[in-house]
Design an enzyme around this catalytic site. Structure first.
Site, PDB file in Angstrom:
ATOM      1  N   ASP A   1      11.335   1.234  -9.357  1.00 56.72           N
ATOM      2  CA  ASP A   1      10.593   2.356  -9.931  1.00 56.72           C
ATOM      3  C   ASP A   1      10.957   3.638  -9.185  1.00 56.72           C
ATOM      4  O   ASP A   1      11.806   3.618  -8.288  1.00 56.72           O
ATOM      5  CB  ASP A   1       9.080   2.108  -9.853  1.00 56.72           C
ATOM      6  CG  ASP A   1       8.553   2.180  -8.421  1.00 56.72           C
ATOM      7  OD1 ASP A   1       9.367   2.292  -7.475  1.00 56.72           O
ATOM      8  OD2 ASP A   1       7.332   2.128  -8.237  1.00 56.72           O
TER       9      ASP A   1
ATOM     10  N   ASP B   1       5.748   6.243 -10.392  1.00 54.23           N
ATOM     11  CA  ASP B   1       4.458   6.437  -9.731  1.00 54.23           C
ATOM     12  C   ASP B   1       4.359   7.881  -9.279  1.00 54.23           C
ATOM     13  O   ASP B   1       5.227   8.353  -8.543  1.00 54.23           O
ATOM     14  CB  ASP B   1       4.333   5.545  -8.483  1.00 54.23           C
ATOM     15  CG  ASP B   1       4.035   4.095  -8.820  1.00 54.23           C
ATOM     16  OD1 ASP B   1       3.381   3.858  -9.863  1.00 54.23           O
ATOM     17  OD2 ASP B   1       4.440   3.217  -8.053  1.00 54.23           O
TER      18      ASP B   1
ATOM     19  N   ASP C   1       9.102   6.665  -7.041  1.00 54.22           N
ATOM     20  CA  ASP C   1       7.847   7.063  -6.399  1.00 54.22           C
ATOM     21  C   ASP C   1       7.917   8.541  -6.032  1.00 54.22           C
ATOM     22  O   ASP C   1       8.760   8.937  -5.228  1.00 54.22           O
ATOM     23  CB  ASP C   1       7.634   6.241  -5.122  1.00 54.22           C
ATOM     24  CG  ASP C   1       7.664   4.748  -5.390  1.00 54.22           C
ATOM     25  OD1 ASP C   1       6.700   4.234  -5.981  1.00 54.22           O
ATOM     26  OD2 ASP C   1       8.665   4.092  -5.015  1.00 54.22           O
TER      27      ASP C   1
HETATM   28  P1  GTP Z   1      11.391  -0.540  -5.117  1.00 54.43           P
HETATM   29  O1  GTP Z   1      10.490   0.328  -5.919  1.00 54.43           O
HETATM   30  O2  GTP Z   1      11.369  -1.959  -5.574  1.00 54.43           O
HETATM   31  O3  GTP Z   1      12.760   0.006  -5.023  1.00 54.43           O
HETATM   32  O4  GTP Z   1      10.864  -0.588  -3.615  1.00 54.43           O
HETATM   33  P2  GTP Z   1       9.810   0.351  -2.949  1.00 54.43           P
HETATM   34  O5  GTP Z   1       9.890   0.144  -1.492  1.00 54.43           O
HETATM   35  O6  GTP Z   1       9.945   1.746  -3.450  1.00 54.43           O
HETATM   36  O7  GTP Z   1       8.443  -0.306  -3.424  1.00 54.43           O
HETATM   37  P3  GTP Z   1       7.185   0.306  -4.170  1.00 54.43           P
HETATM   38  O8  GTP Z   1       7.559   1.314  -5.175  1.00 54.43           O
HETATM   39  O9  GTP Z   1       6.406  -0.850  -4.670  1.00 54.43           O
HETATM   40  O10 GTP Z   1       6.328   0.949  -3.024  1.00 54.43           O
HETATM   41  C1  GTP Z   1       6.773   1.992  -2.193  1.00 54.43           C
HETATM   42  C2  GTP Z   1       5.838   2.148  -1.051  1.00 54.43           C
HETATM   43  O11 GTP Z   1       4.602   2.647  -1.523  1.00 54.43           O
HETATM   44  C3  GTP Z   1       5.526   0.830  -0.342  1.00 54.43           C
HETATM   45  O12 GTP Z   1       5.577   1.026   1.044  1.00 54.43           O
HETATM   46  C4  GTP Z   1       4.135   0.489  -0.718  1.00 54.43           C
HETATM   47  O13 GTP Z   1       3.446  -0.073   0.364  1.00 54.43           O
HETATM   48  C5  GTP Z   1       3.570   1.822  -1.092  1.00 54.43           C
HETATM   49  N1  GTP Z   1       2.630   1.646  -2.183  1.00 54.43           N
HETATM   50  C6  GTP Z   1       2.874   1.251  -3.435  1.00 54.43           C
HETATM   51  N2  GTP Z   1       1.750   1.211  -4.150  1.00 54.43           N
HETATM   52  C7  GTP Z   1       0.784   1.581  -3.323  1.00 54.43           C
HETATM   53  C8  GTP Z   1      -0.606   1.771  -3.459  1.00 54.43           C
HETATM   54  O14 GTP Z   1      -1.195   1.565  -4.495  1.00 54.43           O
HETATM   55  N3  GTP Z   1      -1.260   2.204  -2.361  1.00 54.43           N
HETATM   56  C9  GTP Z   1      -0.620   2.453  -1.189  1.00 54.43           C
HETATM   57  N4  GTP Z   1      -1.301   2.880  -0.144  1.00 54.43           N
HETATM   58  N5  GTP Z   1       0.662   2.298  -1.032  1.00 54.43           N
HETATM   59  C10 GTP Z   1       1.357   1.863  -2.079  1.00 54.43           C
HETATM   60 MN    MN Z   2       9.488   2.191  -5.448  1.00 56.70          MN
HETATM   61 MN    MN Z   3       6.021   2.316  -6.631  1.00 59.32          MN
END
Ligand code: GTP
Ligand code: MN
Ligand code: MN
Length: 366
Positions: free
Chosen positions: A205, A290, A207
């Protein structure tokens, strides 16, 4: 040979078997994968503790410099339990671990994997569907399974959402959001966080973290941004959550696992125009995005929290609480000994408060 294997099983880290494995250069990626499969499977069974243990072991391997060629290299490594060692040993010796192969072939594992890859479907829902005899995505549609609006969107865009997002695509979405915030509230900054900030070439995704240099101006921003993006036909699905965080409430209790933060945020699916790749025929591709809004005073904590990796965050928070008696989350850092919040204007400062050397994002891929 059998005898020496036997000896090895009993004598981890003994150092008496230095010869073993010589001439067998071995890439630890295979063991990592095996351990990650077991972590996933444990998660599917609701065994969070076991899942975490396998994840830790996999991440210890990932952190090893170079290749793993002998078993005793693992001798003094903490964080790798008995079970994980056995798996690594099997992979070292045979290239595969029978237990892991069995898991991968099991109907339950395969179905759980299929279902949990639907946006909006967690382990509990997937498990219920499995129990009800559902096995395929077509089953979900044909048997009239009740789906939330989020799950419907997840199912509709299943293939796109399970195709990795490229860095270029993430940057293009980031620019679209930049454009939207400049219209809604000039001066707002948009920061690409998550795996892309850690330098990963692709992710599941995008972020994006939004903040404004003047405290308070960010309130209400998200709904305006999302409406504008929506009016431009850039949004296929979204649901937003309001900010529910109040510093006066004090910190979250330590030790709570993976506490979701309370920022104003939007889980969405964007409609991204594409030239090539899957979706090229249609001219667009669905991408999970996100959007998170942080007040400027909490921004460094939000950035640290949203940069990940999940495992890195978990370990960092554990370190803060166990070694420093501090509570770290995506909003603040709280010193329980001195009973005060420790403010920070940068990630560097947060690491300083924790008495740690700064870890740049590219080194948080553990
Ligand atoms: P990919 O998206 O798979 O490439 O990996 P990513 O590391 O970007 O994972 P992800 O998008 O799921 O999350 C990114 C970071 O945001 C991670 O460290 C999560 O712990 C954090 N995160 C994701 N969702 C939440 C949430 O709802 N609350 C909090 N506090 N942190 C979040
Ligand atoms: Mn991510
Ligand atoms: Mn995410």
């Amino acid at each position: 040979e059998i005898e020496s294997r036997h000896r090895l099983r009993g004598g981890w880290g003994g150092g008496g078997d230095r010869e073993w494995g010589r001439g067998l250069p071995y890439d630890s990626a295979l063991s990592q994968e095996a351990l990650e499969t077991l972590a996933e499977e444990a998660g599917f069974s609701g065994s969070e503790g076991r899942s975490l243990a396998f994840t830790r072991a996999a991440s210890v391997l990932k952190a090893l410099p170079g290749r793993l060629s002998t078993l005793e290299e693992l001798g003094p490594l903490p964080g790798i339990g008995e079970h994980s060692r056995r798996v690594i040993q099997d992979v070292l010796e045979d290239g595969v671990c029978a237990e892991v192969e069995r898991v991968k072939l099991s109907e339950r594992y395969q179905t759980m994997k299929l279902f949990t890859k639907i946006f909006g479907v967690g382990v509990r829902t997937a498990s219920r569907w499995y129990q009800e005899g559902l096995r395929t995505l077509v089953d979900l549609q044909e048997r009239g399974t009740k789906l939330t609006r989020q799950q419907q969107a997840g199912l509709r865009h299943y293939d796109d959402l399970n195709t990795p997002v490229e860095r270029g695509e993430a940057e293009s979405i980031s620019r679209a959001v930049q454009g939207a915030v400049q219209r809604c509230l000039p001066g707002t900054s948009v920061t690409l966080a998550g795996g892309f900030r850690r330098g990963k070439p692709h992710g599941h995704d995008v972020d994006l973290l939004l903040t404004h240099p003047e405290a308070g101006r960010e309130a209400g921003l998200l709904s305006r941004v999302v409406s504008w993006l929506d009016s431009q036909d850039l949004i296929l699905y979204q649901h937003s959550q309001e900010n529910s965080y109040a510093l006066q409430e004090g910190p979250e209790p330590p030790g709570g696992r993976d506490v979701m933060d309370r920022f104003e945020r939007c889980f969405s699916i964007f409609r991204l125009e594409v030239q090539g790749g899957p979706g090229a025929a249609r001219g667009w591709k669905a991408v999970r995005v996100d959007l998170v809004v942080a007040p400027i005073s909490q921004f460094p904590f939000a950035l640290l929290g949203w940069t990940g990796s999940r495992h890195f965050e978990r370990e960092l928070r554990r370190f803060a609480s166990h070694e420093r008696k501090m509570v770290l989350n995506s909003h603040a850092l709280y010193d329980s000994r001195r009973n005060l919040f420790l403010p920070a204007v940068s990630e560097e400062e947060i690491f300083q408060h924790l008495g740690l050397e700064y870890v740049p994002p590219a080194q948080r891929n553990t």
